[in-house]
Design a protein around this motif. Structure first.
Motif, PDB file in Angstrom:
ATOM      1  N   ARG A 192      41.640 -33.810 -57.968  1.00 45.88           N
ATOM      2  CA  ARG A 192      42.101 -35.183 -57.880  1.00 45.88           C
ATOM      3  C   ARG A 192      42.605 -35.496 -56.479  1.00 45.88           C
ATOM      4  N   LEU A 193      42.482 -36.777 -56.102  1.00 44.16           N
ATOM      5  CA  LEU A 193      43.029 -37.254 -54.837  1.00 44.16           C
ATOM      6  C   LEU A 193      44.406 -37.901 -55.022  1.00 44.16           C
ATOM      7  N   ARG A 194      44.894 -37.922 -56.249  1.00 45.37           N
ATOM      8  CA  ARG A 194      46.215 -38.480 -56.510  1.00 45.37           C
ATOM      9  C   ARG A 194      47.236 -37.348 -56.640  1.00 45.37           C
ATOM     10  N   ASP A 195      48.454 -37.639 -56.194  1.00 39.75           N
ATOM     11  CA  ASP A 195      49.561 -36.679 -56.273  1.00 39.75           C
ATOM     12  C   ASP A 195      49.224 -35.374 -55.564  1.00 39.75           C
ATOM     13  N   VAL A 196      48.627 -35.495 -54.382  1.00 37.15           N
ATOM     14  CA  VAL A 196      48.350 -34.310 -53.567  1.00 37.15           C
ATOM     15  C   VAL A 196      49.663 -33.869 -52.921  1.00 37.15           C
ATOM     16  N   GLU A 197      50.011 -32.602 -53.067  1.00 38.50           N
ATOM     17  CA  GLU A 197      51.276 -32.088 -52.555  1.00 38.50           C
ATOM     18  C   GLU A 197      51.069 -31.475 -51.179  1.00 38.50           C
ATOM     19  N   LEU A 198      51.820 -31.982 -50.206  1.00 34.11           N
ATOM     20  CA  LEU A 198      51.777 -31.476 -48.838  1.00 34.11           C
ATOM     21  C   LEU A 198      53.060 -30.709 -48.551  1.00 34.11           C
ATOM     22  N   TYR A 199      52.922 -29.481 -48.064  1.00 38.64           N
ATOM     23  CA  TYR A 199      54.068 -28.616 -47.793  1.00 38.64           C
ATOM     24  C   TYR A 199      54.189 -28.379 -46.289  1.00 38.64           C
ATOM     25  N   ASP A 200      55.425 -28.166 -45.862  1.00 35.67           N
ATOM     26  CA  ASP A 200      55.670 -27.733 -44.489  1.00 35.67           C
ATOM     27  C   ASP A 200      56.624 -26.537 -44.509  1.00 35.67           C
ATOM     28  N   GLU A 201      56.910 -25.963 -43.344  1.00 36.00           N
ATOM     29  CA  GLU A 201      57.716 -24.753 -43.277  1.00 36.00           C
ATOM     30  C   GLU A 201      59.205 -25.032 -43.415  1.00 36.00           C
ATOM     31  N   GLU A 202      59.648 -26.245 -43.113  1.00 33.19           N
ATOM     32  CA  GLU A 202      61.067 -26.537 -43.070  1.00 33.19           C
ATOM     33  C   GLU A 202      61.612 -27.068 -44.385  1.00 33.19           C
ATOM     34  N   HIS A 203      60.736 -27.540 -45.302  1.00 40.44           N
ATOM     35  CA  HIS A 203      61.209 -28.146 -46.535  1.00 40.44           C
ATOM     36  C   HIS A 203      60.557 -27.439 -47.724  1.00 40.44           C
ATOM     37  N   ASP A 204      61.363 -27.230 -48.762  1.00 38.92           N
ATOM     38  CA  ASP A 204      60.842 -26.628 -49.985  1.00 38.92           C
ATOM     39  C   ASP A 204      60.194 -27.660 -50.900  1.00 38.92           C
ATOM     40  N   PRO A 206      57.746 -30.590 -51.708  1.00 38.23           N
ATOM     41  CA  PRO A 206      56.521 -31.131 -51.110  1.00 38.23           C
ATOM     42  C   PRO A 206      56.557 -32.654 -51.040  1.00 38.23           C
ATOM     43  N   THR A 207      55.695 -33.192 -50.201  1.00 40.27           N
ATOM     44  CA  THR A 207      55.479 -34.626 -50.116  1.00 40.27           C
ATOM     45  C   THR A 207      54.236 -34.971 -50.927  1.00 40.27           C
ATOM     46  N   ALA A 208      54.398 -35.799 -51.955  1.00 41.00           N
ATOM     47  CA  ALA A 208      53.273 -36.192 -52.814  1.00 41.00           C
ATOM     48  C   ALA A 208      52.639 -37.466 -52.258  1.00 41.00           C
ATOM     49  N   VAL A 209      51.343 -37.432 -52.060  1.00 46.87           N
ATOM     50  CA  VAL A 209      50.627 -38.584 -51.516  1.00 46.87           C
ATOM     51  C   VAL A 209      49.390 -38.853 -52.357  1.00 46.87           C
ATOM     52  N   ASP A 210      48.976 -40.111 -52.381  1.00 49.52           N
ATOM     53  CA  ASP A 210      47.713 -40.520 -53.003  1.00 49.52           C
ATOM     54  C   ASP A 210      46.724 -40.821 -51.892  1.00 49.52           C
ATOM     55  N   LEU A 211      45.587 -40.164 -51.926  1.00 52.64           N
ATOM     56  CA  LEU A 211      44.588 -40.309 -50.870  1.00 52.64           C
ATOM     57  C   LEU A 211      43.373 -41.040 -51.422  1.00 52.64           C
ATOM     58  N   ASN A 212      42.746 -41.804 -50.563  1.00 56.85           N
ATOM     59  CA  ASN A 212      41.527 -42.531 -50.933  1.00 56.85           C
ATOM     60  C   ASN A 212      40.579 -42.463 -49.747  1.00 56.85           C
ATOM     61  N   ASP A 213      39.720 -41.449 -49.749  1.00 56.42           N
ATOM     62  CA  ASP A 213      38.834 -41.217 -48.613  1.00 56.42           C
ATOM     63  C   ASP A 213      37.511 -40.689 -49.135  1.00 56.42           C
ATOM     64  N   GLU A 214      36.413 -41.323 -48.731  1.00 54.36           N
ATOM     65  CA  GLU A 214      35.096 -40.948 -49.236  1.00 54.36           C
ATOM     66  C   GLU A 214      34.678 -39.559 -48.765  1.00 54.36           C
ATOM     67  N   VAL A 215      34.967 -39.230 -47.501  1.00 50.15           N
ATOM     68  CA  VAL A 215      34.578 -37.918 -46.971  1.00 50.15           C
ATOM     69  C   VAL A 215      35.318 -36.813 -47.704  1.00 50.15           C
ATOM     70  N   LEU A 216      36.634 -36.992 -47.882  1.00 42.95           N
ATOM     71  CA  LEU A 216      37.417 -35.993 -48.592  1.00 42.95           C
ATOM     72  C   LEU A 216      36.982 -35.886 -50.047  1.00 42.95           C
ATOM     73  N   SER A 217      36.700 -37.006 -50.685  1.00 42.43           N
ATOM     74  CA  SER A 217      36.259 -36.994 -52.080  1.00 42.43           C
ATOM     75  C   SER A 217      34.932 -36.259 -52.231  1.00 42.43           C
ATOM     76  N   ALA A 218      33.998 -36.495 -51.311  1.00 44.33           N
ATOM     77  CA  ALA A 218      32.696 -35.821 -51.381  1.00 44.33           C
ATOM     78  C   ALA A 218      32.842 -34.319 -51.182  1.00 44.33           C
ATOM     79  N   ALA A 219      33.678 -33.904 -50.231  1.00 45.60           N
ATOM     80  CA  ALA A 219      33.873 -32.472 -49.990  1.00 45.60           C
ATOM     81  C   ALA A 219      34.530 -31.800 -51.190  1.00 45.60           C
TER      82      ALA A 219
END
Length: 247
Positions: A192-204, A206-219
């Motif tokens: 799914r492209l919804r509720d994608v969790e992005l993590y970084d080294e400084e925070h435990d 995650p940042t949840a984002v909704d993405l809408n991109d044809e290239v990412l969806s196809a891959a």
């Protein structure tokens, strides 16, 4: 008053077919408008007569414009080159699909045939090479190709996420996609492209984002077809292009 002769035939009326009916109707309408305008002028109604003339002319002009076909917008096929005719061909022989002259169209068709012949030659050479390989090596080759395709898809996803990640100043290290069965009749779930969790080294958290991109969806779709994940599986993408999967 003398009754009309029953034996006399009426004046023959020509049989009208197709477009002749509309043309005859236009003639009748013009004659009727002319007679009406003349009668109005004789009675001193010049303004009304002029309005009848204008209505007649406007109606005929509208019919004439409606009969003119609009010029089709050129749409070119895959192998057609964007060049106009430079050799004096009869433009009446233009292709209805690509709107190019016969000479350029012949070059387009020839180029398509050349590309097809090259692809057929490569496949034949590859088949001769694979026919000489034993079953064990063919299996290893298939697995190696699948691994290379998977790594290429994951690298594409990671690069795309670098472009789509929100500009919050945080340096994201990896992303997690959830899989769910969004389509009926499929033997695997999709990422799914919804509720994608992005993590970084400084925070435990995650940042949840909704993405809408044809290239990412196809891959992601191609990768799901390759990995065939179960429902609620996860895909963890290392944004340094090192990817692992869980679930």
């Amino acid at each position: 008053m003398t009754a009309p002769d029953a034996t006399s035939d009426p004046a023959p009326f020509p049989m009208l077919l197709g477009a002749q009916v509309e043309a005859h109707a236009l003639i009748v309408r013009r004659e009727t408008c002319d007679e009406l305008a003349a009668m109005l002028r004789d009675n001193g109604h010049t303004l009304a007569a002029n309005l009848v003339d204008e209505d007649r002319d406007f109606t005929e002009l509208s019919r004439s414009l409606a009969a003119i076909r609009s010029t089709p917008k050129p749409q070119h096929r895959q192998h057609c080159r964007p060049f106009d005719c430079r050799c004096g061909c009869d433009r009446a022989q233009d292709c209805l699909d690509c709107h190019r002259c016969t000479c350029w169209r012949a070059q387009c068709c020839a180029q398509a045939a050349v590309v097809h012949a090259r692809a057929r030659t490569r496949r034949a050479a590859l088949r001769r090479l694979l026919d000489s390989v034993d079953l064990e090596m063919l299996t290893e080759l298939r697995e190696t190709v699948a691994e290379a395709e998977e790594n290429a898809l994951r690298n594409t996803i990671a690069r795309r996420l670098h472009l789509l990640a929100p500009a919050t100043g945080r340096r994201y290290t990896h992303a997690v996609f959830d899989a769910s069965r969004s389509k009926l009749g499929m033997s695997h779930a999709d990422y799914r492209l919804r509720d994608v969790e992005l993590y970084d080294e400084e925070h435990d958290t995650p940042t949840a984002v909704d993405l809408n991109d044809e290239v990412l969806s196809a891959a992601l779709g191609t990768l799901a077809t390759l990995l065939r994940p179960d429902d609620d599986a996860e895909l963890t993408v290392d944004l340094a292009c090192t990817v692992t999967t869980t679930g």
